[in-house]
Write a protein that holds these residues in place. Structure first.
Motif, short mmCIF file in Angstrom:
data_model
loop_
_atom_site.label_atom_id
_atom_site.label_comp_id
_atom_site.label_asym_id
_atom_site.label_seq_id
_atom_site.Cartn_x
_atom_site.Cartn_y
_atom_site.Cartn_z
N LYS A 148 0.84 -1.21 0.00
CA LYS A 148 0.00 0.00 0.00
C LYS A 148 0.87 1.26 0.00
O LYS A 148 0.65 2.19 -0.76
N ARG A 149 1.88 1.24 0.86
CA ARG A 149 2.74 2.41 0.94
C ARG A 149 3.52 2.60 -0.37
O ARG A 149 3.76 3.73 -0.80
N LYS A 150 3.90 1.48 -0.96
CA LYS A 150 4.64 1.58 -2.22
C LYS A 150 3.76 2.22 -3.29
O LYS A 150 4.23 3.06 -4.06
N ALA A 151 2.51 1.83 -3.33
CA ALA A 151 1.61 2.41 -4.33
C ALA A 151 1.49 3.91 -4.15
O ALA A 151 1.58 4.69 -5.10
N VAL B 98 2.87 6.87 -6.86
CA VAL B 98 1.98 7.91 -7.40
C VAL B 98 2.52 9.30 -7.06
O VAL B 98 2.55 10.21 -7.90
N ALA B 99 2.98 9.45 -5.81
CA ALA B 99 3.48 10.77 -5.40
C ALA B 99 4.70 11.16 -6.22
O ALA B 99 4.84 12.32 -6.66
N ILE C 100 10.69 20.13 -5.63
CA ILE C 100 9.67 19.08 -5.73
C ILE C 100 9.78 18.05 -4.63
O ILE C 100 8.94 17.16 -4.51
N PHE C 101 10.83 18.13 -3.84
CA PHE C 101 11.01 17.10 -2.81
C PHE C 101 9.89 17.08 -1.78
O PHE C 101 9.44 15.99 -1.38
N ALA D 153 5.50 10.51 1.68
CA ALA D 153 5.26 9.15 1.20
C ALA D 153 6.55 8.34 1.24
O ALA D 153 6.56 7.16 1.64
N LEU D 154 7.67 8.97 0.86
CA LEU D 154 8.94 8.25 0.85
C LEU D 154 9.36 7.89 2.27
O LEU D 154 9.81 6.78 2.54
N GLN D 155 9.17 8.83 3.18
CA GLN D 155 9.54 8.57 4.57
C GLN D 155 8.76 7.39 5.14
O GLN D 155 9.30 6.51 5.79
#
Lengths: 521, 125
Positions: free
Chosen positions: A353-356, A360-361, A394-395, A401-403
């Protein structure tokens, strides 16, 4: 489990010395990584806690302050006992290891340069000394001498260049024992030079030889012999181990990751060096955070059991206790596999789920950045940015989401915010897609991929039952211990392959058709 | 019905005369053949010896001229109008049976049951 592992940057920093050290001709016995063949078994005070020294700061026990209380060392049979200097150095290792190391590292290079200087000076001195000491008695020699001078000059130049190419190179590593071939070659060269000096002293200086052409030929023969020694050096040091003879299987002790390498005839310490160089690029980075689950499960099994001895104290109380614990634990194991299964399924679902969300982000973030085209550059600049600023802009949209993803896969200590932004700038500069940017976070890459501080300052201990300068043979085993894990290496000889030939004539390929047709008439 | 190369072949044969039926522009006989020296003899379901590369009748259409004349499935055709059919290719066999100028084909066929009949009748004597 209450005990948590510290983040690996502290692991990396606390290691004292760097691996980069000199290649050597004459190697002194290094005190830091000795090849003792004893095995150290660490038994912690209570069985419920995971082993503390795994997080410890140094490979040698002397640098860990608590080692006296928590370590029980069981030494196996060893044919290499510690020398007096090793024992004496035990207590002193904490003070100033850095300066000592630097001195020792440059010793072989200094010896190499000294020998090189001697090699350069000797033939020239053979030529010059007669001219200086008894010039009036020397016979003048004509064109033959000039030819010899020319050949001497060029051979000396070639020798110096070849010696520079082979021996004066950045030092790869410091090995525990001396490199046998290099020491032998150094000794051989020294012997040659000494014998030539002896002959020169006795035959030419003492008797004040007048035949100058003979002296020049003497010098030229020395340079020829030195060139042949250099050829021997090339063959022994560089070429002999190129043909693969052994296949080595390297297994990491913590997670079982395995790789195989083919090596030629090397000594154990050199084979260890080659394996370590491959380790940094082939093995995925060691992540201790992924191993906590197995340890907590194992601890939970034994922690809940207490043994009461009802029959009175016996001499084999310890073994009886452990046997009782194992039996009880075996009966109790029925439900833990269930927990494991559901826990892993839940974890997988969460990761996906987090990967999805992350994918997307990132894709959305990348759509905001566009490379400025050539013709647009001529227009008045609107909002031009260089890659670093674009990455910083853009970070924030993908940071959360990455964290979260990194936390779920327990990789957050491997990537700092600076490194992520740097990687983002790199990807933007090189026109990479969002998928390319994400790949280094989705898959655990080799150790090489992460910051230099993670892998450059590692010290390894070579643990081997055979002498580390002995050559590899079929079935030899050794271990490379690092502070948190070890690499277990076994070697197998590549079998002798017998290849036979079968000649097929190009015209011998004939075919027939197998038909079954039915025709109605 | 196997043969030894170089030796004459002996078989008990039956003579069958088929009148070709005119169907529009074609003359049909009403059966199908299989086999031939260019075919794979091991797949022949009707032959006793699987290396027999002769021409066999694989299908007889109901009520056709062949069935009326007495041809049965599994018969081996030895001759057609005097032409030998034991050592021909499949296509040659087809051509010899479908000559447009002939209205009648006279076949010599052999089958296993013929030999048994002859043997039985000889035993009775």
């Amino acid at each position: 489990m209450a005990t948590a592992f510290p983040s690996p940057p502290s692991l990396c920093v606390s290691l004292s010395c760097s691996e980069r050290s000199s290649r050597d001709r004459h190697k002194s016995h290094s005190r830091d990584s000795s090849s003792r063949s004893d095995k150290n078994v660490t038994i912690s005070a209570t069985s419920a806690q995971p082993q503390q020294p795994d997080q410890g700061s140094a490979p040698t026990d002397a640098q860990d302050d608590n080692w006296g209380e928590t370590t029980t060392a069981v030494t196996g049979t060893s044919d290499h006992s510690l020398s007096q200097e090793d024992l004496a150095g035990f207590g002193k290792e904490t003070e100033g290891p850095v300066e000592k190391l630097n001195c020792i590292r440059f010793l072989p290079l200094a010896l190499t340069l000294l020998l090189g200087l001697l090699v350069l000076v000797t033939p020239l001195s053979f030529l010059v000394l007669p001219q200086v000491l008894w010039p009036e008695r020397l016979q003048a020699c004509g064109t033959a001498c000039e030819g010899l001078f020319l050949s001497l000059a060029f051979k000396l130049l070639i020798l110096l260049l070849a010696g520079w190419a082979l021996f004066v190179r950045p030092m790869r590593a410091s090995l525990p024992r001396i490199a046998v071939f290099r020491a032998l070659l150094g000794l051989l060269t020294l012997l040659l030079l000494l014998s030539y000096w002896l002959f020169f002293g006795v035959r030419i200086l003492d008797s004040q030889e007048e035949n100058y052409q003979g002296i020049v030929q003497f010098a030229v023969s020395l340079v020829d012999a030195l060139l042949f020694i250099h050829y021997l050096a090339v063959v022994l040091l560089e070429i002999r181990h190129l043909q693969p003879c052994f296949s080595l299987c390297v297994v990491r002790s913590t997670d079982g990751e395995t790789h195989h390498y083919n090596l030629g005839q090397l000594s154990i310490q050199r084979a260890a060096l080659v394996i370590l160089e491959h380790y940094y690029k082939d093995f995925s980075v060691h992540n201790p955070a992924l191993l906590t689950a197995a340890k907590s499960r194992a601890a939970k099994h034994l922690a809940g059991l207490k043994v009461y001895n009802v029959d009175g104290a016996g001499s084999d109380a310890a073994t009886a206790q452990s046997r009782a614990k194992i039996a009880a634990a075996a009966r109790q194991r029925d439900t833990s596999h269930n927990e494991l299964y559901y826990e892993e399924a839940e974890h997988d679902r969460r990761v996906r789920k987090r990967k999805a969300r992350l994918v997307v982000a990132v894709e959305e973030a990348f759509t905001h950045v566009r490379r400025l085209q050539e013709e647009e550059k001529k227009k008045p600049p609107g909002d031009e940015m260089d890659p670093r600023e674009a990455a910083q802009a853009i970070f924030p949209s993908m940071a959360r989401a990455l964290q979260k993803y990194l936390r779920t896969t327990r990789q957050q200590h491997c990537h700092s915010m600076d490194s992520i932004q740097a990687h983002l700038a790199f990807c933007i500069t090189n026109n990479m897609t969002p998928k390319a940017f994400l790949e280094s976070y989705l898959m655990a890459g080799p150790t090489l991929q992460y910051g230099r501080e993670c892998w450059q300052t590692r010290q390894w201990t070579l643990v081997s039952e055979a002498s580390v300068t002995s050559p590899l043979h079929h079935g030899s085993e050794f271990q490379l211990k690092s502070s948190d894990f070890s690499l277990v290496v076994t070697s197998k000889a590549i079998p002798h392959l017998k290849l036979s030939e079968e000649y097929v004539h190009p015209k011998s390929h004939k075919f027939v058709l197998q038909l079954q047709s039915e025709t109605s008439v | 019905m196997s043969f030894i190369p170089g030796q004459p072949v002996t078989a008990v044969v039956q003579r069958i005369e088929i009148q070709k039926l005119r169907d529009g522009d074609n003359l049909i006989l009403g059966f199908s053949i299989g086999g031939g020296i260019d075919q794979d003899a091991s797949q022949n379901p009707f032959s006793e010896d699987k290396s027999d590369k002769g021409i066999y009748v694989t299908r007889v259409s109901k009520g056709g001229p062949a069935e009326v004349a007495g041809l049965r499935i599994g018969d081996k055709i030895m001759q057609v109008n005097g032409w030998d059919m034991t050592m021909v290719t499949h296509d040659q066999a087809r051509k010899r049976l479908t000559k447009k100028k002939e209205d009648v084909v006279r076949l010599l066929i052999t089958r296993k049951s013929l030999e048994e009949v002859v043997r039985q009748s000889m035993m009775q004597h």
